[in-house]
Design a protein around this motif. Structure first.
Motif, PDB file in Angstrom:
ATOM      1  N   ILE A   1       7.522  -6.343   9.585  1.00 44.41           N
ATOM      2  CA  ILE A   1       7.454  -4.943   9.154  1.00 44.41           C
ATOM      3  C   ILE A   1       6.178  -4.319   9.720  1.00 44.41           C
ATOM      4  CG2 ILE A   1       7.407  -3.398   7.173  1.00 44.41           C
ATOM      5  CD1 ILE A   1       8.642  -5.830   5.600  1.00 44.41           C
ATOM      6  N   PRO A   2       6.310  -3.357  10.635  1.00 45.89           N
ATOM      7  CA  PRO A   2       5.128  -2.729  11.214  1.00 45.89           C
ATOM      8  C   PRO A   2       4.657  -1.555  10.345  1.00 45.89           C
ATOM      9  CG  PRO A   2       7.070  -1.927  12.330  1.00 45.89           C
ATOM     10  CD  PRO A   2       7.535  -2.920  11.297  1.00 45.89           C
ATOM     11  N   PRO A   3       3.610  -1.719   9.565  1.00 42.86           N
ATOM     12  CA  PRO A   3       3.159  -0.609   8.724  1.00 42.86           C
ATOM     13  C   PRO A   3       2.419   0.446   9.539  1.00 42.86           C
ATOM     14  CG  PRO A   3       1.695  -2.465   8.435  1.00 42.86           C
ATOM     15  CD  PRO A   3       2.813  -2.915   9.346  1.00 42.86           C
ATOM     16  N   ASN A   4       2.694   1.699   9.255  1.00 39.79           N
ATOM     17  CA  ASN A   4       1.986   2.819   9.862  1.00 39.79           C
ATOM     18  C   ASN A   4       0.899   3.233   8.881  1.00 39.79           C
ATOM     19  OD1 ASN A   4       1.056   5.209  10.890  1.00 39.79           O
ATOM     20  ND2 ASN A   4       2.974   6.312  10.667  1.00 39.79           N
ATOM     21  N   PRO A   5      -0.361   3.003   9.208  1.00 37.74           N
ATOM     22  CA  PRO A   5      -1.417   3.319   8.260  1.00 37.74           C
ATOM     23  C   PRO A   5      -1.763   4.801   8.191  1.00 37.74           C
ATOM     24  CG  PRO A   5      -2.367   2.463  10.251  1.00 37.74           C
ATOM     25  CD  PRO A   5      -0.864   2.367  10.405  1.00 37.74           C
ATOM     26  N   GLY A   6      -1.226   5.601   9.095  1.00 39.13           N
ATOM     27  CA  GLY A   6      -1.646   6.992   9.155  1.00 39.13           C
ATOM     28  C   GLY A   6      -3.026   7.058   9.807  1.00 39.13           C
TER      29      GLY A   6
ATOM     30  N   THR B   1      -8.905   9.553   5.322  1.00 40.42           N
ATOM     31  CA  THR B   1      -9.012   8.499   4.307  1.00 40.42           C
ATOM     32  C   THR B   1      -9.959   7.388   4.739  1.00 40.42           C
ATOM     33  OG1 THR B   1      -6.718   8.950   3.704  1.00 40.42           O
ATOM     34  CG2 THR B   1      -7.650   6.864   2.941  1.00 40.42           C
ATOM     35  N   LEU B   2     -10.838   6.991   3.838  1.00 32.41           N
ATOM     36  CA  LEU B   2     -11.715   5.856   4.080  1.00 32.41           C
ATOM     37  C   LEU B   2     -10.899   4.563   4.062  1.00 32.41           C
ATOM     38  CD1 LEU B   2     -14.659   6.752   1.677  1.00 32.41           C
ATOM     39  CD2 LEU B   2     -14.648   6.937   4.173  1.00 32.41           C
ATOM     40  N   VAL B   3     -11.318   3.589   4.840  1.00 37.37           N
ATOM     41  CA  VAL B   3     -10.625   2.303   4.870  1.00 37.37           C
ATOM     42  C   VAL B   3     -10.547   1.710   3.464  1.00 37.37           C
ATOM     43  CG1 VAL B   3     -10.728  -0.066   5.716  1.00 37.37           C
ATOM     44  CG2 VAL B   3     -11.243   1.821   7.257  1.00 37.37           C
ATOM     45  N   SER B   4     -11.637   1.769   2.719  1.00 36.08           N
ATOM     46  CA  SER B   4     -11.653   1.185   1.373  1.00 36.08           C
ATOM     47  C   SER B   4     -10.643   1.860   0.443  1.00 36.08           C
ATOM     48  CB  SER B   4     -13.059   1.259   0.769  1.00 36.08           C
ATOM     49  OG  SER B   4     -13.512   2.602   0.750  1.00 36.08           O
ATOM     50  N   ASP B   5     -10.431   3.165   0.601  1.00 40.16           N
ATOM     51  CA  ASP B   5      -9.434   3.875  -0.210  1.00 40.16           C
ATOM     52  C   ASP B   5      -8.017   3.521   0.247  1.00 40.16           C
ATOM     53  OD1 ASP B   5     -11.447   5.101  -1.649  1.00 40.16           O
ATOM     54  OD2 ASP B   5     -11.391   6.943  -0.457  1.00 40.16           O
ATOM     55  N   TRP B   6      -7.834   3.389   1.564  1.00 41.26           N
ATOM     56  CA  TRP B   6      -6.522   3.051   2.091  1.00 41.26           C
ATOM     57  C   TRP B   6      -6.085   1.670   1.606  1.00 41.26           C
ATOM     58  CZ3 TRP B   6      -4.533  -0.756   5.309  1.00 41.26           C
ATOM     59  CH2 TRP B   6      -3.227  -0.540   5.750  1.00 41.26           C
TER      60      TRP B   6
ATOM     61  N   LEU C   1      -6.757   0.194  -1.129  1.00 44.02           N
ATOM     62  CA  LEU C   1      -6.318   0.251  -2.534  1.00 44.02           C
ATOM     63  C   LEU C   1      -4.867   0.708  -2.656  1.00 44.02           C
ATOM     64  CD1 LEU C   1      -9.518   1.754  -4.202  1.00 44.02           C
ATOM     65  CD2 LEU C   1      -8.729  -0.630  -4.249  1.00 44.02           C
ATOM     66  N   LYS C   2      -4.402   1.513  -1.703  1.00 44.60           N
ATOM     67  CA  LYS C   2      -2.999   1.940  -1.688  1.00 44.60           C
ATOM     68  C   LYS C   2      -2.121   0.945  -0.936  1.00 44.60           C
ATOM     69  CE  LYS C   2      -4.035   5.944   0.096  1.00 44.60           C
ATOM     70  NZ  LYS C   2      -3.904   7.267   0.713  1.00 44.60           N
ATOM     71  N   ALA C   3      -2.658   0.398   0.129  1.00 41.45           N
ATOM     72  CA  ALA C   3      -1.852  -0.442   1.021  1.00 41.45           C
ATOM     73  C   ALA C   3      -1.492  -1.790   0.421  1.00 41.45           C
ATOM     74  CB  ALA C   3      -2.581  -0.647   2.342  1.00 41.45           C
ATOM     75  N   VAL C   4      -2.425  -2.424  -0.268  1.00 41.01           N
ATOM     76  CA  VAL C   4      -2.156  -3.768  -0.794  1.00 41.01           C
ATOM     77  C   VAL C   4      -0.971  -3.766  -1.763  1.00 41.01           C
ATOM     78  CG1 VAL C   4      -3.085  -5.673  -2.165  1.00 41.01           C
ATOM     79  CG2 VAL C   4      -4.448  -4.681  -0.316  1.00 41.01           C
ATOM     80  N   PRO C   5      -0.943  -2.884  -2.779  1.00 41.77           N
ATOM     81  CA  PRO C   5       0.235  -2.869  -3.658  1.00 41.77           C
ATOM     82  C   PRO C   5       1.523  -2.538  -2.897  1.00 41.77           C
ATOM     83  CG  PRO C   5      -1.565  -1.646  -4.663  1.00 41.77           C
ATOM     84  CD  PRO C   5      -1.979  -1.967  -3.257  1.00 41.77           C
ATOM     85  N   PHE C   6       1.430  -1.638  -1.923  1.00 45.16           N
ATOM     86  CA  PHE C   6       2.584  -1.271  -1.107  1.00 45.16           C
ATOM     87  C   PHE C   6       3.107  -2.487  -0.351  1.00 45.16           C
ATOM     88  CE2 PHE C   6       4.321   0.143   2.965  1.00 45.16           C
ATOM     89  CZ  PHE C   6       5.245   1.094   2.561  1.00 45.16           C
ATOM     90  N   ILE C   7       2.214  -3.220   0.288  1.00 46.08           N
ATOM     91  CA  ILE C   7       2.603  -4.397   1.072  1.00 46.08           C
ATOM     92  C   ILE C   7       3.187  -5.490   0.186  1.00 46.08           C
ATOM     93  CG2 ILE C   7       1.664  -6.282   2.478  1.00 46.08           C
ATOM     94  CD1 ILE C   7      -0.278  -4.115   3.671  1.00 46.08           C
TER      95      ILE C   7
END
Length: 68
Positions: A16-21, A40-45, A47-53
């Motif tokens: 699954i290739p995630p698009n980080p924006g 978006t700061l990497v640290s904020d991203w 926090l959203k990306a881990v639950p999504f993944i």
């Protein structure tokens, strides 16, 4: 390329290739200058990306998904 890989994987596995924006990084800062700070700061991203993944399933195999 990811779709081809996804078709070759055994059952239960997924590619699954995630698009980080657009994420604020040093490279973005070099390219965008002061405007980079509006993204978006990497640290904020993270926090959203881990639950999504962690919610991804084999049904998502080969699909480009954007992390919001």
């Amino acid at each position: 390329m990811t779709r081809s890989l996804a078709q070759e994987l055994p059952t239960g596995m997924a590619a699954i290739p995630p698009n980080p924006g657009i994420i604020y990084t040093d490279m973005l800062s070099i390219s965008f200058g002061e405007e980079a700070a509006n993204y978006t700061l990497v640290s904020d991203w993270v926090l959203k990306a881990v639950p999504f993944i962690l919610k991804l399933k084999p049904k998502d195999n080969g699909i480009l998904l954007t992390v919001y």
